[in-house]
Design a protein around this motif. Structure first.
Motif, PDB file in Angstrom:
ATOM      1  N   GLU A  19       0.836  -1.194   0.000  1.00 47.62           N
ATOM      2  CA  GLU A  19       0.000   0.000   0.000  1.00 47.62           C
ATOM      3  C   GLU A  19       0.873   1.248   0.000  1.00 47.62           C
ATOM      4  N   ASN A  20       0.445   2.197  -0.798  1.00 48.08           N
ATOM      5  CA  ASN A  20       1.093   3.495  -0.835  1.00 48.08           C
ATOM      6  C   ASN A  20       0.135   4.439  -0.101  1.00 48.08           C
ATOM      7  N   TYR A  21       0.629   5.058   0.968  1.00 52.46           N
ATOM      8  CA  TYR A  21      -0.307   5.760   1.843  1.00 52.46           C
ATOM      9  C   TYR A  21      -0.941   6.995   1.220  1.00 52.46           C
ATOM     10  N   THR A  22      -0.513   7.367  -0.009  1.00 50.65           N
ATOM     11  CA  THR A  22      -1.224   8.450  -0.681  1.00 50.65           C
ATOM     12  C   THR A  22      -2.596   7.952  -1.153  1.00 50.65           C
ATOM     13  N   GLN A  23      -2.814   6.626  -1.056  1.00 50.65           N
ATOM     14  CA  GLN A  23      -4.091   6.065  -1.502  1.00 50.65           C
ATOM     15  C   GLN A  23      -5.130   6.033  -0.377  1.00 50.65           C
ATOM     16  N   SER A  24      -4.851   6.696   0.743  1.00 49.76           N
ATOM     17  CA  SER A  24      -5.724   6.594   1.914  1.00 49.76           C
ATOM     18  C   SER A  24      -7.180   6.955   1.633  1.00 49.76           C
ATOM     19  N   SER A  25      -7.403   8.046   0.907  1.00 49.30           N
ATOM     20  CA  SER A  25      -8.792   8.464   0.681  1.00 49.30           C
ATOM     21  C   SER A  25      -9.523   7.448  -0.176  1.00 49.30           C
ATOM     22  N   ALA A  26      -8.852   6.974  -1.244  1.00 53.78           N
ATOM     23  CA  ALA A  26      -9.483   5.976  -2.119  1.00 53.78           C
ATOM     24  C   ALA A  26      -9.759   4.696  -1.327  1.00 53.78           C
ATOM     25  N   ARG A  27      -8.837   4.336  -0.432  1.00 53.47           N
ATOM     26  CA  ARG A  27      -9.012   3.118   0.363  1.00 53.47           C
ATOM     27  C   ARG A  27     -10.211   3.257   1.314  1.00 53.47           C
ATOM     28  N   GLU A  28     -10.315   4.402   1.979  1.00 54.85           N
ATOM     29  CA  GLU A  28     -11.429   4.597   2.906  1.00 54.85           C
ATOM     30  C   GLU A  28     -12.764   4.595   2.158  1.00 54.85           C
ATOM     31  N   ALA A  29     -12.771   5.179   0.969  1.00 52.37           N
ATOM     32  CA  ALA A  29     -14.008   5.184   0.170  1.00 52.37           C
ATOM     33  C   ALA A  29     -14.374   3.756  -0.233  1.00 52.37           C
ATOM     34  N   LEU A  30     -13.367   2.955  -0.596  1.00 48.54           N
ATOM     35  CA  LEU A  30     -13.627   1.551  -0.960  1.00 48.54           C
ATOM     36  C   LEU A  30     -14.187   0.791   0.252  1.00 48.54           C
ATOM     37  N   LEU A  31     -13.577   0.989   1.435  1.00 48.50           N
ATOM     38  CA  LEU A  31     -14.056   0.297   2.646  1.00 48.50           C
ATOM     39  C   LEU A  31     -15.514   0.641   2.921  1.00 48.50           C
ATOM     40  N   THR A  32     -15.854   1.896   2.733  1.00 44.73           N
ATOM     41  CA  THR A  32     -17.226   2.324   3.005  1.00 44.73           C
ATOM     42  C   THR A  32     -18.183   1.745   1.958  1.00 44.73           C
ATOM     43  N   ARG A  33     -17.751   1.678   0.699  1.00 45.50           N
ATOM     44  CA  ARG A  33     -18.615   1.058  -0.326  1.00 45.50           C
ATOM     45  C   ARG A  33     -18.810  -0.430  -0.027  1.00 45.50           C
ATOM     46  N   ALA A  34     -17.754  -1.096   0.469  1.00 47.90           N
ATOM     47  CA  ALA A  34     -17.826  -2.544   0.700  1.00 47.90           C
ATOM     48  C   ALA A  34     -18.580  -2.890   1.972  1.00 47.90           C
ATOM     49  N   MET A  35     -18.460  -2.054   3.012  1.00 49.28           N
ATOM     50  CA  MET A  35     -18.987  -2.440   4.337  1.00 49.28           C
ATOM     51  C   MET A  35     -19.917  -1.422   4.969  1.00 49.28           C
ATOM     52  N   GLY A  36     -20.127  -0.290   4.321  1.00 48.22           N
ATOM     53  CA  GLY A  36     -20.819   0.779   5.030  1.00 48.22           C
ATOM     54  C   GLY A  36     -19.857   1.372   6.057  1.00 48.22           C
ATOM     55  N   LEU A  37     -20.392   2.197   6.964  1.00 56.16           N
ATOM     56  CA  LEU A  37     -19.496   2.872   7.912  1.00 56.16           C
ATOM     57  C   LEU A  37     -19.146   2.011   9.109  1.00 56.16           C
ATOM     58  N   LYS A  38     -19.665   0.771   9.158  1.00 58.75           N
ATOM     59  CA  LYS A  38     -19.439  -0.053  10.361  1.00 58.75           C
ATOM     60  C   LYS A  38     -17.963  -0.407  10.549  1.00 58.75           C
ATOM     61  N   TRP A  39     -17.161  -0.343   9.460  1.00 54.99           N
ATOM     62  CA  TRP A  39     -15.740  -0.679   9.624  1.00 54.99           C
ATOM     63  C   TRP A  39     -15.056   0.279  10.585  1.00 54.99           C
ATOM     64  N   LYS A  40     -15.620   1.471  10.758  1.00 52.97           N
ATOM     65  CA  LYS A  40     -15.000   2.459  11.653  1.00 52.97           C
ATOM     66  C   LYS A  40     -15.366   2.209  13.108  1.00 52.97           C
ATOM     67  N   ARG A  41     -16.395   1.361  13.341  1.00 51.90           N
ATOM     68  CA  ARG A  41     -16.902   1.213  14.706  1.00 51.90           C
ATOM     69  C   ARG A  41     -16.536  -0.119  15.333  1.00 51.90           C
ATOM     70  N   LYS A  42     -15.795  -0.950  14.621  1.00 48.94           N
ATOM     71  CA  LYS A  42     -15.514  -2.290  15.124  1.00 48.94           C
ATOM     72  C   LYS A  42     -14.532  -2.260  16.297  1.00 48.94           C
ATOM     73  N   SER A  43     -14.596  -3.313  17.137  1.00 44.63           N
ATOM     74  CA  SER A  43     -13.649  -3.404  18.261  1.00 44.63           C
ATOM     75  C   SER A  43     -12.216  -3.455  17.761  1.00 44.63           C
ATOM     76  N   SER A  44     -12.014  -4.073  16.592  1.00 45.68           N
ATOM     77  CA  SER A  44     -10.664  -4.139  16.027  1.00 45.68           C
ATOM     78  C   SER A  44     -10.093  -2.736  15.845  1.00 45.68           C
ATOM     79  N   GLN A  45     -10.982  -1.779  15.594  1.00 45.51           N
ATOM     80  CA  GLN A  45     -10.550  -0.409  15.336  1.00 45.51           C
ATOM     81  C   GLN A  45      -9.842   0.181  16.563  1.00 45.51           C
ATOM     82  N   LYS A  46     -10.239  -0.296  17.764  1.00 41.14           N
ATOM     83  CA  LYS A  46      -9.576   0.190  18.990  1.00 41.14           C
ATOM     84  C   LYS A  46      -8.100  -0.186  18.989  1.00 41.14           C
ATOM     85  N   LEU A  47      -7.776  -1.276  18.321  1.00 41.35           N
ATOM     86  CA  LEU A  47      -6.383  -1.740  18.287  1.00 41.35           C
ATOM     87  C   LEU A  47      -5.608  -1.116  17.121  1.00 41.35           C
ATOM     88  N   ARG A  48      -6.348  -0.396  16.245  1.00 41.82           N
ATOM     89  CA  ARG A  48      -5.700   0.181  15.066  1.00 41.82           C
ATOM     90  C   ARG A  48      -5.582   1.700  15.166  1.00 41.82           C
TER      91      ARG A  48
END
Ligand SMILES: CC(C)(COP(=O)(O)OP(=O)(O)OC[C@H]1O[C@@H](n2cnc3c(N)ncnc32)[C@H](O)[C@@H]1OP(=O)(O)O)[C@@H](O)C(=O)NCCC(=O)NCCS
Length: 188
Positions: A19-48
């Motif tokens: 991963e090239n970190y300049t892709q952060s915005s595109a990656r976050e948009a992809l995560l939201t398209r794939a999972m909705g916003l729930k990826w931001k609320r998971k318990s795993s997120q506390k560790l990240r």
């Protein structure tokens, strides 16, 4: 890391790359398209949150034009009694490209690279029906817990070294490198 061509049944050719970190915005948009916003609320997120992915262990799938097709990251954690491990996630593929082998290629890489680098254990919270094909199961996570709500039967492990989780117990904690302000967006 060399890029690896995906033998996908898709019409375009895809590669797995660091991963090239300049892709952060595109990656976050992809995560939201794939999972909705729930990826931001998971318990795993506390560790990240506020951390950087484990060195050399953030991957993307992209086509020849650099268009993002999938993402997976691994994070440094430790068990409650101090055993080092990696936490995998989020894993996501562009919805229009599902079932073309991109998820499988990302997972193959997310297992082989940590193994090559000497990591011993990968943990994740996800659908066992998907991850069991890569060798993950809940058999060794009974004495471990996540730092927040999660479904126990979705808490899965893969030992890269057999027996590496024997005696491991307690709540996972983040041990990864702290994110700097400039790359705080990368720390998800
Ligand atoms: C899960 C995901 C990464 C799989 O990516 P993909 O590129 O479609 O996967 P592949 O092409 O390698 O594999 C497709 C196979 O996985 C199966 N599969 C996909 N998601 C699954 C799930 N949640 N549970 C069980 N099987 C699943 C498909 O049915 C397909 O099965 P088949 O090979 O028997 O036809 C993708 O569907 C995705 O981004 N989902 C939304 C995000 C998400 O839920 N991520 C975490 C997974 S718990």
């Amino acid at each position: 890391m060399q890029t690896v061509e995906i033998a996908a049944q898709s019409q375009s050719a895809f590669v797995i790359a660091a991963e090239n970190y300049t892709q952060s915005s595109a990656r976050e948009a992809l995560l939201t398209r794939a999972m909705g916003l729930k990826w931001k609320r998971k318990s795993s997120q506390k560790l990240r949150r506020g951390r950087r992915p484990s060195e050399g262990l953030a991957f993307i799938a992209r086509n020849a034009d650099g268009v993002l097709a999938g993402t997976v990251r691994l994070w440094d954690v430790a068990t409650g009694n101090g055993r080092p491990a990696l936490l995998l996630g989020p894993l996501a593929v562009e919805p229009s490209l599902n079932s073309t082998g991109i998820g499988k290629a990302l997972m193959s890489h997310a297992i082989s690279e940590p193994k090559r680098l000497g990591h011993k254990v990968i943990l994740l919270v996800g659908d066992s029906a998907y991850y069991e094909r890569f060798g993950f199961s809940s058999a060794k996570t009974g004495a471990l817990s996540m730092p927040g709500p999660y479904e126990r039967d979705r808490f899965l492990a893969l030992e890269l070294v057999p027996g590496a989780l024997d005696g491991a117990r307690g709540t996972l904690k983040a041990t990864g490198r702290k994110a700097k302000l400039v790359d705080v967006r990368a720390a998800a």
